[in-house]
Design a protein around this motif. Sequence first.
Motif, PDB file in Angstrom:
ATOM      1  N   UNK B  34      96.763  41.336  80.322  1.00  0.00           N
ATOM      2  CA  UNK B  34      96.284  42.347  81.254  1.00  0.00           C
ATOM      3  C   UNK B  34      97.261  43.528  81.281  1.00  0.00           C
ATOM      4  N   UNK B  35      96.753  44.665  81.630  1.00  0.00           N
ATOM      5  CA  UNK B  35      97.604  45.820  81.840  1.00  0.00           C
ATOM      6  C   UNK B  35      98.126  46.474  80.589  1.00  0.00           C
ATOM      7  N   UNK B  36      97.566  46.125  79.413  1.00  0.00           N
ATOM      8  CA  UNK B  36      98.078  46.755  78.205  1.00  0.00           C
ATOM      9  C   UNK B  36      97.100  47.768  77.638  1.00  0.00           C
ATOM     10  N   UNK B  37      95.808  47.577  77.980  1.00  0.00           N
ATOM     11  CA  UNK B  37      94.814  48.447  77.368  1.00  0.00           C
ATOM     12  C   UNK B  37      94.578  49.693  78.206  1.00  0.00           C
ATOM     13  N   UNK B  38      93.954  50.655  77.608  1.00  0.00           N
ATOM     14  CA  UNK B  38      93.490  51.810  78.345  1.00  0.00           C
ATOM     15  C   UNK B  38      94.512  52.906  78.567  1.00  0.00           C
ATOM     16  N   UNK B  39      95.755  52.773  78.055  1.00  0.00           N
ATOM     17  CA  UNK B  39      96.721  53.841  78.284  1.00  0.00           C
ATOM     18  C   UNK B  39      97.014  54.663  77.024  1.00  0.00           C
ATOM     19  N   UNK B  40      96.075  54.618  76.080  1.00  0.00           N
ATOM     20  CA  UNK B  40      96.304  55.407  74.875  1.00  0.00           C
ATOM     21  C   UNK B  40      96.034  56.890  75.169  1.00  0.00           C
ATOM     22  N   UNK B  41      96.760  57.726  74.508  1.00  0.00           N
ATOM     23  CA  UNK B  41      96.560  59.164  74.707  1.00  0.00           C
ATOM     24  C   UNK B  41      95.456  59.638  73.773  1.00  0.00           C
ATOM     25  N   UNK B  42      94.865  60.762  74.078  1.00  0.00           N
ATOM     26  CA  UNK B  42      93.842  61.326  73.209  1.00  0.00           C
ATOM     27  C   UNK B  42      92.516  60.618  73.380  1.00  0.00           C
ATOM     28  N   UNK B  43      91.826  60.289  72.263  1.00  0.00           N
ATOM     29  CA  UNK B  43      90.473  59.772  72.329  1.00  0.00           C
ATOM     30  C   UNK B  43      90.464  58.337  72.834  1.00  0.00           C
ATOM     31  N   UNK B  44      89.328  57.969  73.416  1.00  0.00           N
ATOM     32  CA  UNK B  44      89.137  56.610  73.922  1.00  0.00           C
ATOM     33  C   UNK B  44      89.119  55.620  72.756  1.00  0.00           C
ATOM     34  N   UNK B  45      89.752  54.449  72.911  1.00  0.00           N
ATOM     35  CA  UNK B  45      89.685  53.465  71.829  1.00  0.00           C
ATOM     36  C   UNK B  45      88.285  52.840  71.740  1.00  0.00           C
ATOM     37  N   UNK B  46      87.911  52.408  70.531  1.00  0.00           N
ATOM     38  CA  UNK B  46      86.651  51.691  70.358  1.00  0.00           C
ATOM     39  C   UNK B  46      86.807  50.299  70.958  1.00  0.00           C
ATOM     40  N   UNK B  47      85.789  49.880  71.701  1.00  0.00           N
ATOM     41  CA  UNK B  47      85.899  48.566  72.323  1.00  0.00           C
ATOM     42  C   UNK B  47      84.974  47.554  71.639  1.00  0.00           C
ATOM     43  N   UNK B  48      85.543  46.398  71.340  1.00  0.00           N
ATOM     44  CA  UNK B  48      84.783  45.344  70.662  1.00  0.00           C
ATOM     45  C   UNK B  48      84.896  44.067  71.480  1.00  0.00           C
ATOM     46  N   UNK B  49      83.745  43.461  71.777  1.00  0.00           N
ATOM     47  CA  UNK B  49      83.747  42.211  72.529  1.00  0.00           C
ATOM     48  C   UNK B  49      83.486  41.052  71.573  1.00  0.00           C
ATOM     49  N   UNK B  50      84.321  40.014  71.667  1.00  0.00           N
ATOM     50  CA  UNK B  50      84.258  38.901  70.712  1.00  0.00           C
ATOM     51  C   UNK B  50      84.169  37.578  71.456  1.00  0.00           C
ATOM     52  N   UNK B  51      83.164  36.760  71.105  1.00  0.00           N
ATOM     53  CA  UNK B  51      83.045  35.411  71.667  1.00  0.00           C
ATOM     54  C   UNK B  51      83.330  34.399  70.562  1.00  0.00           C
ATOM     55  N   UNK B  52      84.223  33.443  70.846  1.00  0.00           N
ATOM     56  CA  UNK B  52      84.532  32.421  69.839  1.00  0.00           C
ATOM     57  C   UNK B  52      85.052  31.170  70.502  1.00  0.00           C
ATOM     58  N   UNK B 320      79.662  49.282  67.789  1.00  0.00           N
ATOM     59  CA  UNK B 320      80.685  49.628  66.805  1.00  0.00           C
ATOM     60  C   UNK B 320      80.743  48.572  65.705  1.00  0.00           C
ATOM     61  N   UNK B 321      79.669  48.465  64.926  1.00  0.00           N
ATOM     62  CA  UNK B 321      79.640  47.393  63.909  1.00  0.00           C
ATOM     63  C   UNK B 321      80.772  47.489  62.897  1.00  0.00           C
ATOM     64  N   UNK B 322      81.157  48.717  62.563  1.00  0.00           N
ATOM     65  CA  UNK B 322      82.203  48.857  61.543  1.00  0.00           C
ATOM     66  C   UNK B 322      83.542  48.326  62.066  1.00  0.00           C
ATOM     67  N   UNK B 323      83.913  48.743  63.274  1.00  0.00           N
ATOM     68  CA  UNK B 323      85.172  48.278  63.859  1.00  0.00           C
ATOM     69  C   UNK B 323      85.136  46.761  64.045  1.00  0.00           C
TER      70      UNK B 323
END
Lengths: 313, 438
Positions: B34-52, B320-323
């Motif tokens: 927790x608390x590591x994502x979302x603080x990148x500068x510039x453009x929003x990061x691509x988000x990928x949800x993974x179930x395994x 975001x199929x490519x990512x």
Amino acid sequence: MTAAATTRVSRRRFTGAGAPWVPYAFVAPFAILFLVFLVAPIVVAIVNSLYSRQSSGLGFGGSSLEFVGFDNFVRALTDVDFLIGFPRVVIYGLIQVPLMMVISAGLALLFDTALVKAPRFFQFAIFLPYAVPGVIAALLWGFLYQPSVSPILQFFSGLGIDLDLLAPGTVLGAIANINLWSLIGINMIILFAALQGVPREMYEAARIDGAGELRTALQIKLPMIGPAILLTTLSSVIGTLQLFNEPQVLQSITSNISSDFTPNMAIYATSTLGKDPNLASAMAVILGVATLVVSLGLLAANKRTTKRASDGI
Amino acid sequence: MTAKKLIRTPVMRAAAAALVGIVAMGALAACSNSGESGDSTGSEPTEVEFWGWVPGLEDLVDQWNDENPDTQVSFHRMTGDDGQKVEAAVDAGAGPDLVQLSTHALPDYVIAERVVDITEYVSDDESNYTPASWASVSFDGHVFGVPQGIGPAGMMYRTDLFEQYGIEVPKTWDEYLDAARALKAANPDAYIANLSPSEIGQWAQEIQQAESSWYGIKDDAWTLGVNDAGSQLVAERWQTLLDEGLVTTEQMWTPEYWALVNNGSIATISYAAWFPSILAENAADLSGKWAVAPLPTNEGSDNSGDSGGAAVVVLKNSKAPEAAAEFASWLNGSDDTQEALITVGGLFPSTTNGLASPALVEDQEFYGGQPINEVFIDAAEHTPATWVEGPNYSAIQSALLDEFAKVINGDQTFLGALDVAQAAGIADLEARGLTVSE
């Protein structure tokens, strides 16, 4: 208070209660739940049962939903494995339901006499299994049915009796036993409550006429709680036709319960394993109709016997 | 109740078994990310949800997120019940970007158009995967997933029993039958194996060994071979063992089954590479008494078998199929991840770099210090790439299981069971409008 004032007050109250929307507001919560969770699923199931998802060739080109009329019903009604589930639950019901009703009624009558000490404790003890969810009950009994982990079977084995409760011939009885254990309590409570409602004067009259406990029980108490017996029997019969939890759980410890052991299991297997929700819908409609027919038949038979009984008097 | 159906796939079962021990680790990982994502500068990061379901994936996802600020992956751990949840979610227009799937189920996903064709993103990976595993995610020249683990077969056996009765460990199925008879003669309470009517994976691995397949493709039509020559060979083998009373017939995974294993009634268990750790867990008192040998072979062949693996696929509603494909490719194939997938995840790798990883051949205390995976590596190399995945695997599977129960009770033969399942499979495919060639 004058008579005129009373009239005015009651008339005012009456008009308020008589606003046309008031009864509907009270019925609304039920009506909404009824429509959303009963009528809508039935309509959806009927509509679904008339369609089928079709692909072509190898199937990698996608699929389409096509209207197929009664094809799914024809498939379901020619599927021997599905159909054979019905006689299986009927046989099960013919044994389990009467056994349960006799034991429940017997216990209720026993508690209604003054013969049992600490009746509240025993009633509670008999009722308690009903509080155990069906799936858990099946898991618990599943352990008792496996020879190397069951203290009961080991005890019998020590006496030289090797019991196999999960063999093809006995597994239905093993399921019935779980349901008896679970449901005798609730049926007993319903019948007992009905017995409590019978006017005590009738017993006194019977005693004065020279009837003993047994005769009172059979000829006065049981006929007086006829409606309660009908209710419990009817719900047991419906429960039988929809048998699912117990065999589904026991399936994990014995291969003698197939994936289409009961009609309800066949529907579940068709929709999840067979991945054919349309066919499963047709099966569900068939099971629903069968349940309806059996219930109506039971009610009609009951009406005829009560009519005959009253005609006799 | 659903658990049982799902748990019939060996991979799910392995996952479920491993899951139990890893819950604490998962909880720790969940706390730490927790608390590591979302603080990148510039453009929003691509988000990928993974179930395994593979143990330890949380840590690998964290590692990816640290190294790839542009693509942030969120991970959801699946339990046994999520299988049907995925289908329902995708059909309802939702669901994650990526999901782990048994390869047996993949054709249905492709036919129902629940998965994305990722050929263009992952075609460079092909050379890193075993041919059989790559074939299991490819249909019609299109790739629909990245393989994640396979199930090569081996034979776990009781060294002490074989020594005690002076019986040679069988190398072929003919020797296996002889050993079974010798064992029964030496000790009437000892059996060469347990024949579980509910365990389709054990059946499938021998079908593969015999170079048969339930499904095939001929021109533009499916062919079904549930009762072909290879399957009949396996059927006759087990019919003989059953008829002569050389095997027990308990349902696998029940307390009753483990009691048989623990009291020395069962001398061999043939199953996939994920089984040894489950055996070690459930028969801890037998430590040092087991070893692993290759699956006995058929006359004139050194083939081994495989009961099926898993893949990570990109689902239809992914934005975001490519990512997503890139992450799947890294997770399953990169040098960074192989050791963790093997040691923490308990996977048997489907990749060349994974098979070469030193982590794979560590000595196993329970198996008398034997580096047991050497046997499974050899098995993976000797698994024929003849198995074809096809639509509605579960229709054939449940038909076989219901018939096998009758075989155990003596109301049916294995050969008869195969014919019933073959007919059921053909009827099912035709009802779906698919073309079936007889």
